[in-house]
Write a protein that holds these residues in place. Structure first.
Motif, PDB file in Angstrom:
ATOM      1  N   GLU A 225      27.955  91.533   9.872  1.00  0.00           N
ATOM      2  CA  GLU A 225      29.189  90.761   9.777  1.00  0.00           C
ATOM      3  C   GLU A 225      30.075  90.913  11.012  1.00  0.00           C
ATOM      4  O   GLU A 225      30.679  89.948  11.484  1.00  0.00           O
ATOM      5  CB  GLU A 225      29.944  91.179   8.514  1.00  0.00           C
ATOM      6  N   ARG A 229      31.219  87.831  13.356  1.00  0.00           N
ATOM      7  CA  ARG A 229      32.641  87.553  13.555  1.00  0.00           C
ATOM      8  C   ARG A 229      32.990  87.522  15.043  1.00  0.00           C
ATOM      9  O   ARG A 229      33.900  86.805  15.457  1.00  0.00           O
ATOM     10  CB  ARG A 229      33.473  88.606  12.820  1.00  0.00           C
ATOM     11  N   ARG A 269      34.835  87.916   5.061  1.00  0.00           N
ATOM     12  CA  ARG A 269      35.274  86.549   5.356  1.00  0.00           C
ATOM     13  C   ARG A 269      36.798  86.483   5.297  1.00  0.00           C
ATOM     14  O   ARG A 269      37.431  87.165   4.488  1.00  0.00           O
ATOM     15  CB  ARG A 269      34.669  85.564   4.348  1.00  0.00           C
ATOM     16  N   HIS A 288      30.372  87.346   2.350  1.00  0.00           N
ATOM     17  CA  HIS A 288      29.896  87.566   3.708  1.00  0.00           C
ATOM     18  C   HIS A 288      29.550  86.274   4.438  1.00  0.00           C
ATOM     19  O   HIS A 288      29.242  85.252   3.826  1.00  0.00           O
ATOM     20  CB  HIS A 288      28.663  88.475   3.680  1.00  0.00           C
ATOM     21  N   TRP A 289      29.549  86.377   5.768  1.00  0.00           N
ATOM     22  CA  TRP A 289      29.184  85.243   6.612  1.00  0.00           C
ATOM     23  C   TRP A 289      27.669  85.086   6.727  1.00  0.00           C
ATOM     24  O   TRP A 289      27.141  83.991   6.568  1.00  0.00           O
ATOM     25  CB  TRP A 289      29.774  85.419   8.014  1.00  0.00           C
ATOM     26  N   CYS A 298      24.209  78.377   7.963  1.00  0.00           N
ATOM     27  CA  CYS A 298      25.386  79.096   8.447  1.00  0.00           C
ATOM     28  C   CYS A 298      26.637  78.412   7.904  1.00  0.00           C
ATOM     29  O   CYS A 298      26.735  77.190   7.885  1.00  0.00           O
ATOM     30  CB  CYS A 298      25.391  79.092   9.979  1.00  0.00           C
ATOM     31  N   ARG A 299      27.606  79.213   7.495  1.00  0.00           N
ATOM     32  CA  ARG A 299      28.843  78.659   6.931  1.00  0.00           C
ATOM     33  C   ARG A 299      29.665  77.938   7.994  1.00  0.00           C
ATOM     34  O   ARG A 299      30.568  77.163   7.659  1.00  0.00           O
ATOM     35  CB  ARG A 299      29.684  79.776   6.318  1.00  0.00           C
ATOM     36  N   VAL A 300      29.362  78.163   9.276  1.00  0.00           N
ATOM     37  CA  VAL A 300      30.123  77.549  10.355  1.00  0.00           C
ATOM     38  C   VAL A 300      29.399  76.358  10.969  1.00  0.00           C
ATOM     39  O   VAL A 300      29.962  75.276  11.105  1.00  0.00           O
ATOM     40  CB  VAL A 300      30.451  78.589  11.451  1.00  0.00           C
ATOM     41  N   CYS A 321      25.511  80.256  16.369  1.00  0.00           N
ATOM     42  CA  CYS A 321      26.866  80.777  16.568  1.00  0.00           C
ATOM     43  C   CYS A 321      26.872  82.029  17.449  1.00  0.00           C
ATOM     44  O   CYS A 321      27.802  82.241  18.241  1.00  0.00           O
ATOM     45  CB  CYS A 321      27.506  81.106  15.230  1.00  0.00           C
TER      46      CYS A 321
END
Length: 332
Positions: A225, A229, A269, A288-289, A298-300, A321
């Motif tokens: 994580e 980040r 997160r 979590h990411w 991926c969440r992004v 990312c």
């Protein structure tokens, strides 16, 4: 394996319920009989965690060092506060129950804070409350390596990697092998030590963060994580990471560790609504990411999260990312 926040929370249980009291110490399993005899009947003077290790200080310059490892756990029973974090920190851990801690599927924490009760609490990588204790002290369950017992609280240790009685000099030797811990060491000195160590290493940062001689307390979850980040490729050699980014890594770890201690969850997160935050506390999958999300988008960016083995431990990251450092230099 319990990460740093769990061990700090365990140490705070001891600080609140054992420090200042004499403890009857035994080894129901028998494997720690000689060590138990050395501290039996002594008053506990302090309890502290450094990374994944805990040190309990007793009278007559005797210390109990415990490393839970992969399978270790402490069971607390009797009259104790289910979550000792706030009380033992003199109320400074302001985020505890800020949104209402929920007992979830993993890394469970307890919503009840305050009045002691006769029950049993398992503290390891996860925290789980069980049935009320009818008789005190309760009969040992399983292979209990060491039992510490006061008039109203009992702590049973089972399955640790290390459990030994040390002298002050031996404790110092053990501490000298550990990297800085944001909750123990001077903030400025700890950051400088981390930056200086990592900046000299050719080793990949994904391995360095798991090296307890480099930084104390980080395990698989926090490693994955923190790197996400920072949008940092886990394969980047430590010596190639800009000093500014190393400082960001350290400060982010310090922040996440405080959140972990205060909530009992590895919540990594941010930017969540109140409802999303509550859902994340209740369900590890929402906390979590990238951790434990291999094959999921991926969440992004939507790229599938990758899982690989790094020194026999699972490493999760987003290939898109977490770009090479060229992107960092360009402000990406």
């Amino acid at each position: 394996m319990p990460e740093g926040h769990s061990v700090h929370r365990i140490a705070r249980q001891f600080a609140l319920h054992f420090v200042g009291k004499r403890a009857a110490v035994s080894s129901p399993q028998g494997r720690f009989a000689a060590g138990a005899e050395r501290i039996d009947g002594l008053r506990m003077l302090s309890a502290k965690a450094v990374g994944k290790q805990m040190f309990l200080e007793f009278e007559h310059d005797r210390w109990l060092r415990v490393h839970l490892g992969l399978y270790g756990a402490w069971d607390f029973s009797g009259d104790f506060t289910a979550d000792a974090t706030t009380a033992s920190a003199s109320g400074r851990m302001g985020q505890t129950n800020q949104h209402g801690t929920v007992v979830g599927e993993h890394e469970d924490s307890l919503a009840s804070i305050g009045a002691p009760r006769r029950t049993r609490l398992r503290m390891s990588e996860q925290e789980k409350a069980s049935e009320e204790v009818a008789d005190f002290p309760p009969e040992p369950i399983g292979a209990v390596r060491v039992r510490l017992l006061t008039g109203d609280t009992c702590a049973d240790l089972r399955g640790p990697t290390a459990c030994e009685v040390l002298t002050p000099d031996e404790v110092q030797v053990a501490l000298n092998k550990l990297g800085p811990d944001p909750l123990v060491d001077d903030v400025g000195e700890a950051e400088e030590r981390f930056v200086a160590t990592v900046s000299k290493k050719q080793t990949a940062i994904g391995l360095l963060l798991m090296d307890q001689s480099v930084v104390s307390g980080i395990g698989n979850v926090y490693r994955a994580e923190i790197l996400f980040r920072a949008r940092l490729d886990p394969h980047t050699p430590g010596k190639l990471i800009p000093e500014e980014l190393l400082r960001e890594l350290w400060r982010d770890w310090a922040q996440l560790l405080k959140i972990g201690v205060s909530t009992g969850q590895m919540m990594t997160r941010e930017g969540l609504t109140a409802d999303e935050y509550a859902a994340a506390l209740a369900n590890r999958a929402d906390r979590h990411w990238v951790y434990h999300r291999e094959g999921l988008p991926c969440r992004v960016c939507g790229t599938n999260i990758v899982m690989e083995l790094a020194s026999a431990r699972k490493l999760y990251w987003c290939p898109s990312c977490q770009a090479p450092l060229a992107s960092y230099h360009q402000g990406g």
